[in-house]
Scaffold this active site. Structure first.
Site, PDB file in Angstrom:
ATOM      1  N   TYR A 117     -14.838   3.630  10.072  1.00  0.00           N
ATOM      2  CA  TYR A 117     -13.293   3.434   9.953  1.00  0.00           C
ATOM      3  C   TYR A 117     -12.330   4.213  11.100  1.00  0.00           C
ATOM      4  CZ  TYR A 117      -8.808   5.635   8.724  1.00  0.00           C
ATOM      5  OH  TYR A 117      -7.442   5.606   8.845  1.00  0.00           O
ATOM      6  N   TYR A 130      -1.115   9.168  12.602  1.00  0.00           N
ATOM      7  CA  TYR A 130      -0.696   9.894  11.678  1.00  0.00           C
ATOM      8  C   TYR A 130      -1.429  11.071  11.284  1.00  0.00           C
ATOM      9  CZ  TYR A 130       0.831   5.117   9.866  1.00  0.00           C
ATOM     10  OH  TYR A 130       1.109   3.935   9.842  1.00  0.00           O
ATOM     11  N   GLY A 181       0.791  -1.333   0.006  1.00  0.00           N
ATOM     12  CA  GLY A 181      -0.064  -0.063   0.146  1.00  0.00           C
ATOM     13  C   GLY A 181       0.873   1.312   0.062  1.00  0.00           C
ATOM     14  N   ASP A 230       0.361  -8.811   1.942  1.00  0.00           N
ATOM     15  CA  ASP A 230      -0.680  -8.021   1.275  1.00  0.00           C
ATOM     16  C   ASP A 230      -1.787  -9.039   0.558  1.00  0.00           C
ATOM     17  OD1 ASP A 230      -0.375  -4.820   0.451  1.00  0.00           O
ATOM     18  OD2 ASP A 230      -1.871  -5.858  -0.550  1.00  0.00           O
ATOM     19  N   SER A 271      -4.348   6.914  13.776  1.00  0.00           N
ATOM     20  CA  SER A 271      -4.739   8.241  13.012  1.00  0.00           C
ATOM     21  C   SER A 271      -5.016   9.440  13.973  1.00  0.00           C
ATOM     22  CB  SER A 271      -5.762   7.724  11.887  1.00  0.00           C
ATOM     23  OG  SER A 271      -6.567   9.241  11.530  1.00  0.00           O
ATOM     24  N   GLY A 331     -18.692  15.637   8.184  1.00  0.00           N
ATOM     25  CA  GLY A 331     -17.866  14.930   9.096  1.00  0.00           C
ATOM     26  C   GLY A 331     -16.493  15.378   9.047  1.00  0.00           C
ATOM     27  N   ILE A 389       1.542   3.979   2.302  1.00  0.00           N
ATOM     28  CA  ILE A 389       2.559   4.064   3.544  1.00  0.00           C
ATOM     29  C   ILE A 389       3.429   2.864   3.637  1.00  0.00           C
ATOM     30  CG2 ILE A 389       2.833   4.736   5.794  1.00  0.00           C
ATOM     31  CD1 ILE A 389      -0.035   5.860   5.521  1.00  0.00           C
ATOM     32  N   LYS A 444      -9.812   2.402  14.531  1.00  0.00           N
ATOM     33  CA  LYS A 444      -8.572   3.154  14.686  1.00  0.00           C
ATOM     34  C   LYS A 444      -8.446   3.020  16.156  1.00  0.00           C
ATOM     35  CE  LYS A 444      -6.358   2.917  10.852  1.00  0.00           C
ATOM     36  NZ  LYS A 444      -5.661   1.833  10.702  1.00  0.00           N
ATOM     37  N   ASN A 452      -9.310  11.928  -1.113  1.00  0.00           N
ATOM     38  CA  ASN A 452      -8.126  12.738  -0.288  1.00  0.00           C
ATOM     39  C   ASN A 452      -8.058  13.946  -1.399  1.00  0.00           C
ATOM     40  OD1 ASN A 452      -7.383   9.527   0.914  1.00  0.00           O
ATOM     41  ND2 ASN A 452      -8.145  11.517   2.019  1.00  0.00           N
ATOM     42  N   LEU A 478      -5.353 -11.691   5.687  1.00  0.00           N
ATOM     43  CA  LEU A 478      -5.309 -11.677   7.105  1.00  0.00           C
ATOM     44  C   LEU A 478      -6.624 -12.318   7.949  1.00  0.00           C
ATOM     45  CD1 LEU A 478      -3.071  -8.745   7.881  1.00  0.00           C
ATOM     46  CD2 LEU A 478      -2.145 -11.060   7.953  1.00  0.00           C
TER      47      LEU A 478
HETATM   48  C1  UD1 Z   1      -9.592  11.742   5.650  1.00  0.00           C
HETATM   49  C2  UD1 Z   1     -10.283  11.029   6.401  1.00  0.00           C
HETATM   50  C3  UD1 Z   1      -9.626  10.422   7.576  1.00  0.00           C
HETATM   51  C4  UD1 Z   1      -8.625   9.652   7.335  1.00  0.00           C
HETATM   52  C5  UD1 Z   1      -7.664  10.440   6.205  1.00  0.00           C
HETATM   53  C6  UD1 Z   1      -6.939   9.217   5.594  1.00  0.00           C
HETATM   54  C7  UD1 Z   1     -12.703  12.117   6.320  1.00  0.00           C
HETATM   55  C8  UD1 Z   1     -13.777  12.989   6.535  1.00  0.00           C
HETATM   56  N1  UD1 Z   1     -11.537  11.741   6.591  1.00  0.00           N
HETATM   57  O1  UD1 Z   1      -9.091  12.937   6.281  1.00  0.00           O
HETATM   58  O2  UD1 Z   1     -10.698   9.996   8.531  1.00  0.00           O
HETATM   59  O3  UD1 Z   1      -7.756   9.363   8.353  1.00  0.00           O
HETATM   60  O4  UD1 Z   1      -8.569  11.018   5.258  1.00  0.00           O
HETATM   61  O5  UD1 Z   1      -5.857   9.956   4.610  1.00  0.00           O
HETATM   62  O6  UD1 Z   1     -13.112  11.539   5.056  1.00  0.00           O
HETATM   63  N2  UD1 Z   1     -10.969  18.496   0.587  1.00  0.00           N
HETATM   64  C9  UD1 Z   1     -11.465  19.267  -0.314  1.00  0.00           C
HETATM   65  N3  UD1 Z   1     -11.728  18.582  -1.803  1.00  0.00           N
HETATM   66  C10 UD1 Z   1     -11.685  17.531  -1.813  1.00  0.00           C
HETATM   67  C11 UD1 Z   1     -10.964  16.432  -0.880  1.00  0.00           C
HETATM   68  C12 UD1 Z   1     -10.875  17.055   0.460  1.00  0.00           C
HETATM   69  O7  UD1 Z   1     -11.518  20.517  -0.300  1.00  0.00           O
HETATM   70  O8  UD1 Z   1     -11.841  16.907  -2.958  1.00  0.00           O
HETATM   71  C13 UD1 Z   1     -10.516  18.994   1.757  1.00  0.00           C
HETATM   72  C14 UD1 Z   1     -11.207  18.538   2.944  1.00  0.00           C
HETATM   73  O9  UD1 Z   1     -12.499  19.206   3.264  1.00  0.00           O
HETATM   74  C15 UD1 Z   1     -10.213  18.681   4.234  1.00  0.00           C
HETATM   75  C16 UD1 Z   1      -8.943  18.548   3.266  1.00  0.00           C
HETATM   76  O10 UD1 Z   1      -9.212  18.930   2.000  1.00  0.00           O
HETATM   77  O11 UD1 Z   1     -10.372  19.973   4.743  1.00  0.00           O
HETATM   78  C17 UD1 Z   1      -8.279  17.168   3.520  1.00  0.00           C
HETATM   79  O12 UD1 Z   1      -9.038  16.318   3.072  1.00  0.00           O
HETATM   80  P1  UD1 Z   1      -8.526  14.713   3.061  1.00  0.00           P
HETATM   81  O13 UD1 Z   1      -7.450  14.404   2.154  1.00  0.00           O
HETATM   82  O14 UD1 Z   1     -10.033  13.928   2.620  1.00  0.00           O
HETATM   83  O15 UD1 Z   1      -8.227  14.304   4.408  1.00  0.00           O
HETATM   84  P2  UD1 Z   1      -9.004  14.164   5.905  1.00  0.00           P
HETATM   85  O16 UD1 Z   1     -10.377  14.650   5.645  1.00  0.00           O
HETATM   86  O17 UD1 Z   1      -8.326  15.051   6.867  1.00  0.00           O
END
Ligand code: UD1
Length: 340
Positions: A151, A179, A11, A32, A126, A299, A13, A155, A201, A60
């Protein structure tokens, strides 16, 4: 040469951690199930380090396979346990899948680890365990909050399971690394993040938009009480994060730990807004990103960045890369996999 088992080692990381382990002279056994990864990642690891880790395709969730694996490798000195499902939205739809994937497997691994001569385990936790923390930066003492998703709950419960097991089996030593937001790719662009489908993300969505796979990035909310109205996160280069695992493992191997269950925040200590991440991408790539402001995402916490004091002083680890470094590596990787 110490033998280390890395679960989920193909994966995002996991693969970067295998590289750092091999660079430090460890022998790596890699497990894996290929459910969210590709065997071709092995070639990337081998090309970077000049050494192919021993790979076993193993699910696993199959208890007897896990038992058999450990019977064949009683000389394992430590386990770094990454294997888990990580899509927040999917976990809301399929909670039992997440509890089974992330917790049954942890239990099976722990049952084997406590039977080893060297019972050392590093767990992928996390910053999600803190929810919306009251105070920034977030220290390890900040209270955990009810999880927003199954999820996130896996954790928290995972940490509890390990802590209870450490209490009952005092020879077991564990470190949970919490993390913050891992991003970027290896500087060689031979390994990186490979999201399946539409990335959830921020950073892979940015690089895929710039590469032409997506039309436009939606910025989820610009009316938060932050410096520019967008959410704040602590974006940590995946290679820095990978190195934190090797340092944590050495801490256990050298018996430098001060209790048999420890937690460390792994972040940069710097909070960046979504707009700052976009700006950084534009700076390092020289490209202008197509984005629009969209409604808030359910969320999302407003702000989360790490107090790294404990990791810096006790663990002896500190992030080296800047946000720009990480964005540069993420873009180089995206260009490589899209043949741009
Ligand atoms: C997300 C997960 C978190 C997980 C982590 C793993 C959610 C709510 N949280 O964290 O549980 O541990 O990923 O990497 O899904 N954003 C945008 N536009 C996008 C995508 C994201 O504006 O298309 C913003 C989000 O609102 C946030 C920031 O970018 O403010 C980071 O988002 P993201 O990369 O999804 O991470 P987390 O939400 O912090």
């Amino acid at each position: 040469m110490k033998k280390i088992l890395v679960t989920g080692g193909l994966g995002f990381i996991g693969s970067h951690t295998v590289v750092e382990l091999q660079n430090e002279g460890f022998e790596v056994l890699l497990i894996d199930d290929l459910s969210n990864s590709s065997e071709s990642v092995l070639d990337g690891i081998t090309s970077i380090t000049g050494k192919k880790p021993t790979f076993t395709k193993l699910d696993l969730k199959e208890r007897s396979s896990v038992e058999n694996f450990f019977k064949q490798h009683e000389d394992i000195s430590g386990v770094i346990h990454f294997a888990a499902s990580k899509a927040v939205g999917e976990s809301v739809e399929k909670p039992l899948l997440y509890y089974e994937n992330n917790l049954n497997t942890l239990i099976y691994i722990l049952k084997e680890v406590i039977g080893l001569k060297d019972s050392n385990i590093i767990f992928s936790s996390s910053c999600t365990v803190y929810g919306q923390a009251e105070k920034m930066p977030i220290t390890e003492q900040a209270p955990t909050q009810p999880a927003e998703s199954p999820y996130g709950n896996t954790k928290q419960i995972g940490e509890e399971i390990i802590k209870d097991t450490c209490r009952a089996s005092v020879h077991l030593k564990a470190i949970a690394l919490r993390y913050f937001n891992p991003i970027g790719a290896h500087s060689s662009a031979k390994i990186g993040e490979l999201p399946i489908g539409v990335p959830q993300n921020l950073v892979p969505f940015i690089t895929q938009t710039a590469a032409g796979l997506r039309d436009c990035l939606s910025v989820f909310g610009d009316d938060y009480p932050t410096k520019d109205g967008t959410c704040i996160r602590d974006y940590i280069h995946v290679v820095d994060l990978a190195k934190a695992h090797v340092i944590a493992l050495k801490r256990l191997l050298n018996k430098d730990n001060t209790s048999n269950f420890e937690t460390f925040n792994i972040g940069t200590g710097v909070g960046s807004s979504v707009l700052e991440v976009i700006k950084s991408f534009e700076n390092v790539s020289g490209k202008s990103l197509n984005y629009k402001i969209a409604p808030r995402r359910e969320g999302d916490v407003i702000s989360a960045f790490a107090d790294t004091e404990k990791a810096n002083t006790k663990l002896g680890w500190k992030a080296q890369s800047s946000l720009d470094d990480a964005m540069r590596s993420a873009w180089k990787w995206e260009q490589k996999i899209r043949n741009l």
